[in-house]
Design an enzyme around this catalytic site. Structure first.
Site, mmCIF file in Angstrom:
data_model
loop_
_atom_site.group_PDB
_atom_site.id
_atom_site.type_symbol
_atom_site.label_atom_id
_atom_site.label_comp_id
_atom_site.label_asym_id
_atom_site.label_seq_id
_atom_site.Cartn_x
_atom_site.Cartn_y
_atom_site.Cartn_z
ATOM 1 N N ILE A 347 54.881 -52.197 97.939
ATOM 2 C CA ILE A 347 53.508 -51.709 97.754
ATOM 3 C C ILE A 347 52.592 -52.818 97.273
ATOM 4 C CG2 ILE A 347 52.074 -50.055 96.501
ATOM 5 C CD1 ILE A 347 53.986 -48.841 98.610
ATOM 6 N N ASP A 348 53.055 -53.623 96.322
ATOM 7 C CA ASP A 348 52.215 -54.699 95.797
ATOM 8 C C ASP A 348 51.757 -55.643 96.902
ATOM 9 O OD1 ASP A 348 51.532 -54.468 93.153
ATOM 10 O OD2 ASP A 348 53.254 -55.568 92.374
ATOM 11 N N ASP A 349 52.702 -56.090 97.723
ATOM 12 C CA ASP A 349 52.325 -57.024 98.788
ATOM 13 C C ASP A 349 51.474 -56.344 99.842
ATOM 14 O OD1 ASP A 349 53.658 -59.900 98.724
ATOM 15 O OD2 ASP A 349 55.025 -58.518 97.743
ATOM 16 N N VAL A 352 47.949 -56.276 98.229
ATOM 17 C CA VAL A 352 47.322 -57.583 98.004
ATOM 18 C C VAL A 352 47.061 -58.304 99.316
ATOM 19 C CG1 VAL A 352 47.772 -59.891 97.063
ATOM 20 C CG2 VAL A 352 48.110 -57.868 95.633
ATOM 21 N N HIS A 418 47.053 -51.928 91.861
ATOM 22 C CA HIS A 418 46.838 -52.797 93.019
ATOM 23 C C HIS A 418 46.598 -51.966 94.281
ATOM 24 C CE1 HIS A 418 49.180 -56.134 90.750
ATOM 25 N NE2 HIS A 418 47.880 -56.229 90.544
#
Length: 596
Positions: A347-349, A352, A418
């Site tokens: 999820i973070d990548d 971002v 994020h």
């Protein structure tokens, strides 16, 4: 306004120096990637599995021994993070590896291990590695039944209740444990509690166990990545190698061969020292660098940003992985953290990289696929975990073999923030944003901060949460925003910097506090101040002054402390580019705000 001019001029100079430096650090293929530094267990374990497979060389032993001795502290111990407390299991693994290399770490190291109870008091992983080299009996540890792999995902308990990193490790480790591979090391470690040569051969497997071996082997092989890894991370990679070797496969087996050969790309040669990385972060580092440079005024058509965008688009995940077990109807999308990890995007990548590509004005179709996937990965409570949906079976921690850190991937404030920061700037995701925002606001701590799962710690969580609230349209006078700013004010150091000791994961008294400041943590606080509408306030100016003063002449910053998190307290990370990406992102956003 006249007093703001010198400050802005100094800010411009710091941003210009930092921008030049970050551009210099890009690789020719468009990638930014810094070393992902962890602790010495990675180095010691590299020796252990190479010993099992008969791959040790004098050069390997020398490089490992030099690295371990360089990391030993004056008191003869090793820690999980820079300036952290001594850790028994870490010290045992380093000590044993050195003795296998023919180096005596000295009486202080031995005395510490004996004083703390020796090998019998170490964690499961440590005992398993020592069993590989014949220093601990396989049968004297809590077994992980390989039959777990036979339980369907719909059953009350299955391997899919574990986080992706844990399930990959446990499947392979369960095979190795039950087959009990041993290649004895010619070293006497009884003075630290070793029980050498006492492993009993495994029992003749039942039909059910033979079936479990076959299913586990197929499961392992199907999940190998293109670079030979499993998930692009060390624990399942090492135990995948050991499991295949224990099943009787040798260098002619293509899966095992790729796994062993792939390790070469993870080795760091530092003069006469040798260490492996536990993971590599090119996609994450590149996305953060793009955001930082764009915030600092580098135009989207700059040749280096164009190359970075092309690289990120090539790295889009287009295959389904284990995440689809819980959401089978969801189309693939998003991005992973590593060079090769098509099966485990995160999820973070996804958030971002989507934001970075929007800044570059490219890849709309890929971004949309990623955001659709991201929304599909939202948990029932409105938050987001890192890799899986609704992965929060907290009762797993009562299982005796779960003694090495996090085994669940429940929603966290930083990952959710994020996701929200990206989704809130897009049309069509209003319902997901509303649910996520409600979850994030409810997660705020009583002191006004947010917990940081993947970075240290409440500074990271708060530095992610406030930009998300701003993106969601939460006004700067909202009580949650004001409480967060008041907390930041309460923990800012006199020099304007911010630092948070890793001990804050266990002791609330260290939240937002440390005996040091770091560039990355100060950058997180400054991001929070700017998003909260406090860009022109004294605290934000002091934080910016700290970053400007601490900057090196070449535009970089120094940072020895570990500010990244793998497993809170158990596995900490020093991302070598955090020290420049986050300060630049914060200073760039501050200048944007001050410039109106």
């Amino acid at each position: 306004m006249t007093t703001a001019v010198p400050q802005l001029t100094r800010l411009d100079e710091a941003i210009d120096r930092g921008t030049r430096r970050l551009l210099e650090l890009q690789r020719p293929d468009g990638i930014w990637v810094g070393e992902l530094e962890s602790n010495v267990t990675m180095t010691a374990q590299h020796l252990f599995w190479n010993h099992l497979l008969g791959l040790r060389t004098p050069e390997l032993d020398r490089g490992i021994a030099n690295e371990l001795m360089a990391r030993m502290r004056d008191d003869g111990t090793w820690a999980i993070w820079f300036e952290g407390p001594p850790d028994l299991s870490t010290s045992i693994e380093a000590y044993v590896a050195l003795r296998m290399c023919g180096v005596d770490p000295g009486p202080e190291a031995r005395a510490y291990i004996r004083r703390e109870g020796g090998i019998p008091k170490s964690r499961l992983f440590t005992k398993c590695f020592l069993a590989l080299v014949g220093q601990w009996p396989w049968q004297r540890m809590v077994p992980i039944p390989p039959e777990l792999v036979l339980l369907p995902p719909s059953s009350p308990f299955s391997i899919y209740d574990f986080a992706c990193w844990a399930r990959q490790t446990f499947v392979a480790l369960a095979v190795a444990q039950s087959l009990r591979p041993v290649r004895p090391a010619d070293v006497d470690l009884r003075d630290i509690g070793a029980i050498p040569g006492r492993t009993r051969p495994p029992r003749r497997p039942s039909p059910l166990r033979r079936r479990a071996y076959a299913v586990a082997e197929r499961w392992i092989r199907e999940r190998q990545e293109a670079d030979g890894s499993w998930g692009g991370i060390q624990p399942p990679w090492v135990w995948g190698i050991v499991a295949l070797a224990a099943l009787g496969y040798g260098p002619d087996d293509p899966t095992l061969r790729r796994a062993v050969d792939g390790w070469e790309g993870f080795m760091v040669r530092d003069g006469d020292r040798l260490r492996p990385e536990a993971c590599q972060s090119p996609v994450w580092d590149t996305g953060l660098a793009v955001l930082a440079l764009h915030a600092c005024g580098v135009p989207a058509d700059h040749p280096q940003l164009v190359r970075a965008g092309e690289y990120l688009l090539r790295e889009e995940v287009t295959a389904k992985g284990d995440w689809a077990i819980r959401v089978p109807g969801l189309a693939p999308g998003g991005w992973a953290f590593e060079y090769e990890n098509d099966l485990y995007p995160d999820i973070d990548d996804a958030a971002v990289i989507a934001l970075a590509l929007r800044r570059l004005g490219i890849g709309d179709t890929a971004v949309r696929r990623g955001l659709d996937w991201l929304v599909g990965m939202q948990s029932r409570d409105g938050g987001w975990g890192a890799f899986d949906v609704d992965n929060q079976a907290m009762w797993l921690y009562s299982i005796p073999f779960c003694d090495f850190g996090k085994v669940t991937d429940e929603p966290s404030a930083d990952v959710t923030a994020h996701a929200l920061e990206t989704l809130a700037q897009e049309d069509g995701y209003e319902d997901a944003v509303e649910r996520g925002l409600d979850w994030l606001l409810a997660e705020q701590e009583r002191d006004g901060s947010w917990f940081g799962r993947w970075g240290v710690n409440h500074l990271y969580g708060t530095g992610a949460a406030l930009p998300a609230l701003e993106a969601c349209g939460v006004p700067s006078d909202h009580p949650s925003v004001r409480r967060a700013v008041a907390w930041l004010d309460s923990v800012q150091r006199p020099d304007g910097g911010f630092g948070e000791d890793i001990r804050s994961y266990a002791d609330a008294g260290w939240r937002g506090r440390a005996e040091f400041a770091t560039p990355s943590q100060t950058g997180w606080a400054l991001l929070a101040y700017t998003a909260a509408g406090n860009a022109e306030h004294v605290a934000a100016r002091k934080a910016a002054d700290y970053l400007c003063a601490a900057q090196r002449d070449d535009g970089d910053w120094d940072e020895e402390h570990f500010t990244g998190t793998g497993f809170p307290l158990d596995f900490m990370i020093r991302y070598h580019l955090y020290r420049i990406s986050f300060p630049l992102l914060a200073l760039g956003r501050l200048r944007e705000r001050l410039s109106g």
